[in-house]
Write an enzyme that holds these catalytic residues in place. Structure first.
Site, short mmCIF file in Angstrom:
data_model
loop_
_atom_site.label_atom_id
_atom_site.label_comp_id
_atom_site.label_asym_id
_atom_site.label_seq_id
_atom_site.Cartn_x
_atom_site.Cartn_y
_atom_site.Cartn_z
N ASP A 128 0.83 -1.21 0.00
CA ASP A 128 0.00 0.00 0.00
C ASP A 128 0.86 1.26 0.00
O ASP A 128 0.55 2.24 -0.67
CB ASP A 128 -0.92 -0.01 1.22
N ASP A 153 -4.02 -12.16 -0.13
CA ASP A 153 -4.48 -12.47 1.23
C ASP A 153 -5.91 -13.03 1.21
O ASP A 153 -6.25 -13.92 2.00
CB ASP A 153 -4.44 -11.22 2.10
N HIS A 180 -2.05 -4.65 3.36
CA HIS A 180 -1.41 -5.91 2.98
C HIS A 180 -0.25 -6.10 3.95
O HIS A 180 0.89 -5.74 3.67
CB HIS A 180 -0.90 -5.88 1.54
#
Length: 318
Positions: A128, A153, A180
């Site tokens: 991110d 994920d 993440h």
């Protein structure tokens, strides 16, 4: 009439980048894949190996090596740069931050100076943070920069629920939300078994879901992979290639990615893992779910973690 070729660039051809390039061919996604890496011989070797495999791929594809300027007319560029060996020192993707920030800050301006006007797909961790950095350094509209975010994920979560219930992975919808990284979480209120809510499904079947255990399996799945082989390859490469396909084929598919938020979930000016409609324009819209009060608190916590790391990245560049 000239047929438009689908051209994808891959920056960084280590474990992840090379597997992304392979999947782009095996999945019939790209017509031409351009590989770029600071290690020139690595590019030469990967191009040779990949082209040796082309005759056994289902569709025609061409692999070539190039420099940053040679990526200028790509439709999509996948950033898979980084040094995963750094993770040997701990189980947090934040350890990659300093190296990733330096690398991306160096090559993105070079690609943009050559005239690139396509879409960036970022895999590099912390995902991110680096996706946000690419958006800033490229100057592209933020919807044309997207990270894999919680896409992998979510696959790990689906895998965990499938193992827990014995149901095929296509029997339910579930996704991870937020960073993440270790701060991500499962929004259980959004988990549905073919239209039946998670709560109703558990009640009707008598399955006593250990929510904490399932979430932990999804979060720690990457470390289970890494601990035995010191890299992750197949899962993230498949996720990255799928994201590229979703863009190039204009699928308008809702998938969890690191997307720019502009008021959704009460957040602005940040990239975070959320379900979004992805198509030829990149992130075409963010899907906002009616999270519970507790889930909104968790989501805010995730965004706070990402913002702290964004600031750390800025401090590195100072």
């Amino acid at each position: 009439m000239e047929i438009k070729r689908r051209i994808v660039g891959v920056v960084g051809v280590g474990h992840v980048g090379a597997h992304v390039a392979f999947n782009l061919g095996m999945m019939g996604i790209a017509d031409e894949v351009r590989l770029c890496d600071c290690k020139e011989q690595k590019v030469v070797s990967e191009v040779q190996d990949l082209n040796d495999a082309v005759s056994y791929m289902p569709n025609h594809v061409r692999y070539i090596g190039t420099d940053y300027a040679g990526l200028k007319d790509c439709d999509v560029i996948v950033n898979a740069s980084g040094d995963i060996s750094i993770l040997v020192n701990g189980n947090t993707r934040d350890l990659e931050l300093v190296n990733s920030v330096k690398q991306v800050s160096d090559f993105v301006p070079k690609i943009m100076a050559a005239g690139f006007q396509g879409i960036f797909v970022n895999i590099t961790n912390p995902c991110d943070v680096i996706t946000n950095l690419i958006a800033e350094k490229s100057g592209l509209p933020r919807n044309r920069v997207v990270g894999t975010g919680t896409l992998l994920d979510s696959s790990r979560l689906i895998h965990a629920i499938s193992d827990y219930t014995g149901l095929d992975a296509r029997s339910f919808t579930a996704f991870m939300l937020g960073e993440h990284g270790n701060a991500q979480f499962v929004p259980w209120s959004c988990v549905y078994f073919y239209g039946k809510s998670f709560v109703d499904f558990a009640k009707d079947t008598g399955i006593n879901f250990n929510q904490k255990e399932i979430q932990e399996k999804a979060i720690m799945g990457g470390w289970t992979t890494f601990n035995g082989k010191h890299c992750t390859e197949y899962g993230i490469a498949s996720a990255g290639a799928t994201l590229v396909r979703t863009i190039l084929h204009d699928e308008k598919r809702i998938i969890p990615v690191s997307a720019p938020l502009n008021g959704e979930y009460g957040q602005k000016d940040i990239y975070c893992g959320v379900p979004a409609v992805v198509g030829a324009k990149g992130v075409e819209s963010v899907i906002e779910y009616p999270l519970t009060k507790e889930e909104m608190t968790e989501f805010t916590r995730c965004c706070d973690v990402i913002r702290v790391n964004i600031q750390k990245g800025k401090d590195v560049l100072k």
